[in-house]
Design a protein around this motif. Structure first.
Motif, short mmCIF file in Angstrom:
data_model
loop_
_atom_site.label_atom_id
_atom_site.label_comp_id
_atom_site.label_asym_id
_atom_site.label_seq_id
_atom_site.Cartn_x
_atom_site.Cartn_y
_atom_site.Cartn_z
N ARG A 12 0.82 -1.22 0.00
CA ARG A 12 0.00 0.00 0.00
C ARG A 12 0.84 1.26 0.00
O ARG A 12 1.93 1.30 0.57
CB ARG A 12 -0.93 0.01 1.20
N ALA B 210 -7.48 -3.83 -3.23
CA ALA B 210 -6.95 -4.23 -1.93
C ALA B 210 -7.36 -5.66 -1.60
O ALA B 210 -8.50 -6.06 -1.82
CB ALA B 210 -7.43 -3.27 -0.85
N SER B 211 -6.42 -6.40 -1.08
CA SER B 211 -6.67 -7.81 -0.77
C SER B 211 -7.65 -7.99 0.38
O SER B 211 -8.24 -9.06 0.54
CB SER B 211 -5.35 -8.52 -0.45
N ASP B 212 -7.86 -6.94 1.18
CA ASP B 212 -8.81 -7.04 2.30
C ASP B 212 -10.23 -6.62 1.92
O ASP B 212 -11.11 -6.56 2.77
CB ASP B 212 -8.31 -6.23 3.50
N GLY B 213 -10.44 -6.32 0.63
CA GLY B 213 -11.78 -5.95 0.17
C GLY B 213 -12.13 -4.49 0.37
O GLY B 213 -13.21 -4.06 0.02
N SER B 214 -11.23 -3.70 0.94
CA SER B 214 -11.50 -2.28 1.16
C SER B 214 -11.43 -1.53 -0.17
O SER B 214 -11.09 -2.10 -1.21
CB SER B 214 -10.50 -1.69 2.17
N ALA B 215 -11.72 -0.26 -0.13
CA ALA B 215 -11.74 0.56 -1.34
C ALA B 215 -10.34 0.96 -1.81
O ALA B 215 -10.19 1.59 -2.85
CB ALA B 215 -12.58 1.82 -1.10
N TYR B 216 -9.33 0.62 -1.05
CA TYR B 216 -7.96 1.00 -1.41
C TYR B 216 -7.44 0.15 -2.55
O TYR B 216 -8.00 -0.89 -2.88
CB TYR B 216 -7.03 0.84 -0.20
N GLN B 217 -6.34 0.61 -3.13
CA GLN B 217 -5.65 -0.20 -4.14
C GLN B 217 -4.28 -0.58 -3.60
O GLN B 217 -3.77 0.05 -2.68
CB GLN B 217 -5.52 0.55 -5.45
N GLU B 218 -3.73 -1.61 -4.16
CA GLU B 218 -2.42 -2.09 -3.75
C GLU B 218 -1.50 -2.16 -4.95
O GLU B 218 -1.95 -2.27 -6.09
CB GLU B 218 -2.54 -3.47 -3.10
#
Length: 167
Positions: free
Chosen positions: A46, A79-87
């Motif tokens: 991240r 994001a691997s946790d399903g959040s709105a973020y990108q990785e």
């Protein structure tokens, strides 16, 4: 550093250079990119992780991540946790830089610390053993020292290699 200062510090592109080292430096040749790749190889994905770990300014980090994505070293993924973020995830091309980062680490541990400093070590997670220094070897397994290799095009030997082969 301002965008103007960074622009003034830009070097000429090495993209078309005949040397693989020069072309590589065109993609990964600044210290921020190498530190981002180091952190990605250690599992960071991240923007905030890269920023916090390196201390890089957000605008420079944004530019470096964009360049690494454009060159196929990283890819953007949800994001691997399903959040709105990108990785930012290493591609095969990015993972192939593992050996480069380990070689720089080993060189730095050997030569960039004073004798009074504690030198960091790379440890294999499975065995708990220190990783042995990287060596360059020929297909035969023989150690290749500086001066033992020459350059040529893949599939075509240069004059020095042809002469050695005739012996």
């Amino acid at each position: 550093m301002s965008d103007q200062t960074e622009w003034m510090m830009q070097r000429r592109s090495l993209e078309g250079d005949a040397c693989p080292v020069a072309r590589s430096l065109n993609v990964i040749g600044d210290w921020w990119s190498l530190l981002i790749i180091r952190d990605a190889l250690s599992g960071m994905r991240r923007f905030g992780e890269f920023q916090q770990n390196t201390g890089i300014a957000k605008n420079i980090l944004t530019a470096r991540l964009r360049k690494l994505v454009e060159h196929g070293v990283l890819k953007v993924a949800p994001a691997s946790d399903g959040s709105a973020y990108q990785e930012y995830v290493l591609t095969d091309k990015g993972r192939a830089l593992h050996t480069v980062i380990v070689a720089i680490w080993q060189w730095g541990a050997s030569f960039a610390f004073s004798p009074q400093e504690v030198k960091p070590a790379l440890i294999d997670r499975q065995s708990g053993q220190q990783i042995t220094p990287i060596e360059v070897r020929a297909k035969s397994g023989q150690l290749v020292e500086p001066g033992d290799a020459t350059t040529g095009r893949k599939g075509r030997l240069d004059g020095v290699a042809r002469a050695a082969r005739r012996r």
